[in-house]
Design a protein around this motif. Structure first.
Motif, PDB file in Angstrom:
ATOM      1  N   UNK A 152       3.398 -22.244  36.035  1.00  0.00           N
ATOM      2  CA  UNK A 152       3.464 -23.396  35.148  1.00  0.00           C
ATOM      3  C   UNK A 152       3.627 -22.885  33.718  1.00  0.00           C
ATOM      4  N   UNK A 153       4.636 -23.400  33.009  1.00  0.00           N
ATOM      5  CA  UNK A 153       4.883 -23.021  31.624  1.00  0.00           C
ATOM      6  C   UNK A 153       4.233 -24.046  30.693  1.00  0.00           C
ATOM      7  N   UNK A 154       3.384 -23.554  29.799  1.00  0.00           N
ATOM      8  CA  UNK A 154       2.655 -24.415  28.872  1.00  0.00           C
ATOM      9  C   UNK A 154       3.029 -24.012  27.455  1.00  0.00           C
ATOM     10  N   UNK A 155       3.382 -25.001  26.638  1.00  0.00           N
ATOM     11  CA  UNK A 155       3.707 -24.771  25.229  1.00  0.00           C
ATOM     12  C   UNK A 155       2.478 -25.099  24.380  1.00  0.00           C
ATOM     13  N   UNK A 156       2.013 -24.111  23.611  1.00  0.00           N
ATOM     14  CA  UNK A 156       0.833 -24.267  22.763  1.00  0.00           C
ATOM     15  C   UNK A 156       1.290 -24.356  21.322  1.00  0.00           C
ATOM     16  N   UNK A 157       0.887 -25.412  20.635  1.00  0.00           N
ATOM     17  CA  UNK A 157       1.227 -25.623  19.235  1.00  0.00           C
ATOM     18  C   UNK A 157       0.095 -25.088  18.364  1.00  0.00           C
ATOM     19  N   UNK A 158       0.415 -24.091  17.522  1.00  0.00           N
ATOM     20  CA  UNK A 158      -0.627 -23.481  16.693  1.00  0.00           C
ATOM     21  C   UNK A 158      -1.133 -24.406  15.602  1.00  0.00           C
ATOM     22  N   UNK A 172       2.665 -18.834  30.213  1.00  0.00           N
ATOM     23  CA  UNK A 172       2.952 -19.045  31.640  1.00  0.00           C
ATOM     24  C   UNK A 172       1.667 -18.841  32.438  1.00  0.00           C
ATOM     25  N   UNK A 173       1.265 -19.883  33.138  1.00  0.00           N
ATOM     26  CA  UNK A 173       0.027 -19.867  33.917  1.00  0.00           C
ATOM     27  C   UNK A 173       0.383 -19.852  35.401  1.00  0.00           C
ATOM     28  N   UNK A 174      -0.261 -18.995  36.141  1.00  0.00           N
ATOM     29  CA  UNK A 174      -0.044 -18.899  37.585  1.00  0.00           C
ATOM     30  C   UNK A 174      -1.276 -19.428  38.311  1.00  0.00           C
ATOM     31  N   UNK A 175      -1.058 -20.360  39.211  1.00  0.00           N
ATOM     32  CA  UNK A 175      -2.169 -20.907  39.986  1.00  0.00           C
ATOM     33  C   UNK A 175      -1.755 -21.028  41.453  1.00  0.00           C
ATOM     34  N   UNK A 176      -2.746 -21.093  42.319  1.00  0.00           N
ATOM     35  CA  UNK A 176      -2.502 -21.215  43.759  1.00  0.00           C
ATOM     36  C   UNK A 176      -2.761 -22.644  44.204  1.00  0.00           C
TER      37      UNK A 176
END
Length: 234
Positions: A152-158, A172-176
């Protein structure tokens, strides 16, 4: 015959209680249980041909309207009793916890596979229509569960953390996740064979003279299986 069966049962009970003080080994007990094991194997050998031949013979002897009602009642009865048996099994397991405290429990801890009620219901419908009748004689469909990794690609706004910097960072977060996969378990797919036998018997009954040869064949097969059952019981 009923008296003979009752005499055998009484003799088995008396012999079982008489041999308890001797604390026989597992191998010696298996020797005593061997005749009963042979009897059960012979009866199980006839379950499949008896089920198919009796259903086809009975459905072929009925007219189309009665066959449709009888078939629907049989399917509803089978599904109802199966659901009731599942609920009773779950309740009894939760109450008495069979196997708890045994020696095997201390040696190896086994994980219990969680089954979704929706998947169990869908498996019941899938087993009604087996893709291979030969395979249905030895196996039935059962949903199993596997794991797959999802990226899962997550965009973080600083700007949420620092008002002076407006840059964005992509993470990029990897989960099962657990997914259902098709599987097979050993055992006769009785529901699929029941549905096929009823439909096949209904078609034979509607064929009139053209289906007479098949009706005679399954009538003879049913009589032969019943004779074998009587011989084994004696």
């Amino acid at each position: 015959m009923k008296r003979r069966i009752s005499d055998v049962l009484c003799a088995g009970i008396i012999l079982g209680f008489a041999l308890r003080p001797y604390r026989m080994s597992y191998r010696e007990v298996k020797y005593f249980s061997f005749p009963g094991e042979v009897l059960m194997r012979m009866l199980q050998m006839l379950v499949l041909p008896l089920l198919v031949s009796s259903l086809i013979t009975g459905m072929a002897a009925l007219d189309s309207k009665a066959s449709g009602k009888m078939g629907m009642r049989a399917v509803i009865y089978y599904m109802t009793t199966t659901i009731i048996a599942v609920f009773i099994g779950i309740i009894i397991v939760l109450i008495i916890h069979p196997g708890k405290g045994s020696k095997d429990e201390f040696g190896k801890q086994q994980t219990i596979e969680q089954v979704s009620p929706a998947d169990a219901f869908l498996d019941l419908i899938r087993n009604m229509f087996p893709p291979n009748l030969v395979q249905a004689c030895t196996q039935q469909f059962k949903t199993k569960y596997g794991r797959r990794k999802v990226h899962v690609t997550v965009t973080v706004n600083d700007t949420l953390f620092n008002s002076t910097n407006g840059t964005q960072e992509v993470m990029e977060i990897t989960r099962e996740e657990v997914i259902p996969v098709p599987g097979q378990v050993n055992g006769v797919n009785a529901l699929g064979l029941v549905v096929f036998s009823m439909c096949f018997g209904l078609i034979i009954g509607n064929m009139k003279e053209q289906g007479q040869l098949l009706r005679d064949f399954f009538d003879s097969l049913n009589e032969a299986i019943m004779s074998l059952v009587a011989i084994i019981m004696w």
